[in-house]
Design an enzyme around this catalytic site. Structure first.
Site, PDB file in Angstrom:
ATOM      1  N   TYR A  20      -5.422  -1.392   0.214  1.00  0.00           N
ATOM      2  CA  TYR A  20      -4.208  -0.420   0.839  1.00  0.00           C
ATOM      3  C   TYR A  20      -4.176  -0.659   2.455  1.00  0.00           C
ATOM      4  O   TYR A  20      -5.308  -0.744   3.256  1.00  0.00           O
ATOM      5  CB  TYR A  20      -4.941   1.007   0.642  1.00  0.00           C
ATOM      6  CG  TYR A  20      -4.026   1.991   1.477  1.00  0.00           C
ATOM      7  CD1 TYR A  20      -2.721   2.242   1.173  1.00  0.00           C
ATOM      8  CD2 TYR A  20      -4.229   2.571   2.782  1.00  0.00           C
ATOM      9  CE1 TYR A  20      -1.935   3.104   1.767  1.00  0.00           C
ATOM     10  CE2 TYR A  20      -3.598   3.395   3.273  1.00  0.00           C
ATOM     11  CZ  TYR A  20      -2.109   3.656   3.101  1.00  0.00           C
ATOM     12  OH  TYR A  20      -1.411   4.602   3.662  1.00  0.00           O
ATOM     13  N   GLY A  58       1.074   5.015   2.670  1.00  0.00           N
ATOM     14  CA  GLY A  58       1.451   6.399   1.810  1.00  0.00           C
ATOM     15  C   GLY A  58       2.126   6.381   0.432  1.00  0.00           C
ATOM     16  O   GLY A  58       1.554   5.553  -0.342  1.00  0.00           O
TER      17      GLY A  58
END
Length: 529
Positions: free
Chosen positions: A51, A58
């Site tokens: 990530y 998000g």
């Protein structure tokens, strides 16, 4: 000099960096750990989906970002989130944010190049702070917007505060030979994704809240003196049977402040053993004082305990890893979660704000007692030392105190339970921690005003009674110090500049210097075990 990294940064350390401009020195082994962490991430992230390194952020994390765009992704994150609005934070608040972010990054779990912490240290030591706006962060993917403006400064863009002037970061960096940050892997996300705005502001709030508590202990002591209160309500014997640390600390502080006062009365001498009292059917003297005088230890005690607990929690946050994901080279893995969530700080700021509002309410009630001749039956209305009906004394100042306390009461609604989902409902429950910290700062600033008005009033009361020679040595020292900046007045004159002077004195001076001279009261409010 204050070492950062490899040790717990205390509230005192934090205060020395912010207010005493103690130079930061990065601890060598901690800096080496940061470098090892970076090298691990560099190796581990190859051909893995991680990530914020090769994905969007998000709710857009499902989109892969190519290796050729990975570094630009970090710049995009910083620039896109520089969306703050409202007033600029003061340089002191921005510096507090920087120290909090530096200390978190120095834990060595953020996957950053050591250039990041070295640049942050340089900027802090040179008092170069980013222009950061009060509005923007929701406190649950960290203080994203506030920290984005920090990131913008680090990459040499945006504006900074330097030498009390807002200037372009690029110009200041060029002038001082400072090289902007180069993105290596995930520096953008590591800078933005944390609780450092709310934490830095929260630490400053705790420092100032301690001052407010100590000043109101002194003010309560002088107020009890000038009205000739009885000593038993702050006695050891009365308070020790209530098993709260804060109450007993406040009682001990009041006994220390009033130890040699010739104005505080003994109940044994004036009521129990006094012959004239034994013959009275209706007592001329009040047997017990109003709550605002008699219940000081019970009211300020919980405030003491609240401040002490807030210090523990927010200091823990200051020394925590609070971004996402956590890059753990010790366990050779990367862990995704939500350490950026600010609920710990938000809740403590809400509790602290409520406590300081109550503190200001006690100050206002003591002020009202002094100004209302029908209550105190001792002083002229509004402590007017001039001609009644012609002069006005402290009448106008009371309006300011009352309206300011009312604002504090309105600001005390908790942010902790004021979550609004956003970010395409990815951030579906948030802390609003930065708002909580900023509202708390406002309440603290307001309370300094209220206490300053009370101090101006009690000094007028001392002069009306001409009793400074009967005061305790500690309260007499306070009287003398404040009278140097706020002289006795009889004729009416504007008081707003006097108020500002006394408020500034309260904010910048150490009330414990008066409490602790020759005493055994601890120099700081201890942290709850």
């Amino acid at each position: 000099m204050t070492a950062v990294g490899g040790r717990t940064l205390s509230l005192e350390d934090f205060s020395n960096i912010i207010f005493n401009e103690s130079i930061i020195d990065l601890e060598a082994s901690a800096l080496e750990n940061v470098e090892k962490n970076y090298q691990f991430l560099k190796q581990f992230s190859t051909e893995k989906v991680i990530y914020g390194i090769n994905t969007g952020f998000g709710p857009m994390a499902q989109y892969r970002v190519g290796e050729d765009k990975a570094l630009q992704l970090q710049y995009n994150l910083i620039r896109s989130h520089c969306s703050g609005s409202g007033k600029l934070l003061s340089p002191v608040l921005s510096k507090a944010l920087m120290v909090a972010r530096l200390n978190s990054l120095m834990q060595g779990y953020s996957g950053i190049h050591k250039e990041t912490v070295e640049l942050l240290t340089t900027l802090i030591n040179k008092n170069i702070t980013p222009c950061i706006y009060e509005h923007g962060g929701v406190g649950a993917s960290g203080d994203l917007v506030q920290l984005a403006h920090l990131g913008l400064m680090l990459i040499g863009e945006g504006d900074v505060n330097y030498k009390e002037k807002v200037q372009p970061a690029a110009e200041v960096f060029s002038q001082l030979g400072i090289k902007p940050l180069t993105i290596h892997i995930r520096e953008g996300l590591a800078i933005l994704n944390g609780t450092s705005a709310m934490t830095g502001i929260g630490m400053l709030n705790i420092i100032q809240a301690k001052k407010l508590l100590d000043w109101l202990i002194i003010l309560s002591a002088i107020t009890n003196e000038v009205v000739g209160a009885f000593s038993d309500h702050f006695s050891h014997e009365l308070n020790i049977v209530k098993h709260h640390k804060g109450q007993n600390w406040v009682a001990a502080a009041m006994r220390t402040v009033l130890k040699d006062s010739k104005m505080i009365r003994s109940r044994n001498e004036h009521l129990y053993e006094a012959d004239h009292v034994k013959q009275q059917e209706v007592f001329e003297d009040k047997v017990q004082e109003y709550y605002s005088l008699r219940c000081v230890t019970q009211i300020l005690g919980p405030i003491y305990d609240t401040i002490a607990h807030a210090e523990k929690i927010v200091t823990d946050e200051l020394n925590s890893v609070n971004d996402n994901p956590v890059v753990d080279h010790h366990n050779q893995n990367i862990f995704h979660g939500g350490n950026f969530h600010g609920d710990y700080v938000a809740l403590e700021m809400d509790k602290l704000r409520t406590a300081i509002t109550k503190l200001s309410m006690l100050s206002e009630r003591q002020l009202n007692y002094l100004l209302n001749d029908k209550l105190n039956q001792k002083f002229p209305p509004f402590l007017n030392l001039g001609v009644l009906g012609f002069n006005f004394g402290m009448q106008g100042m009371q309006f300011t105190a009352t309206s300011t306390v009312a604002e504090n009461q309105s600001l005390s609604f908790p942010m902790y339970v004021h979550s609004i989902p956003n970010n395409n409902d990815n951030q579906d429950i948030v802390s609003m921690g930065c708002n909580a910290a900023l509202f708390t700062k406002k309440v603290i600033d307001n309370s300094f005003e209220v206490l300053a008005i009370q101090m101006m009033t009690v000094l007028q009361a001392v002069d009306y009674l001409n009793c400074d020679h009967l005061m305790s040595s500690k309260t007499k020292a306070v009287y003398t110090a404040i009278r140097k900046i706020f002289p006795k007045f009889v004729e009416d004159a504007p008081k707003y500049k006097d108020l500002e002077k006394v408020k500034n004195y309260f904010e910048k001076s150490d009330p414990l210097a008066f409490i602790n001279s020759g005493s055994t009261i601890p120099a700081t409010i201890p942290v709850i075990e």
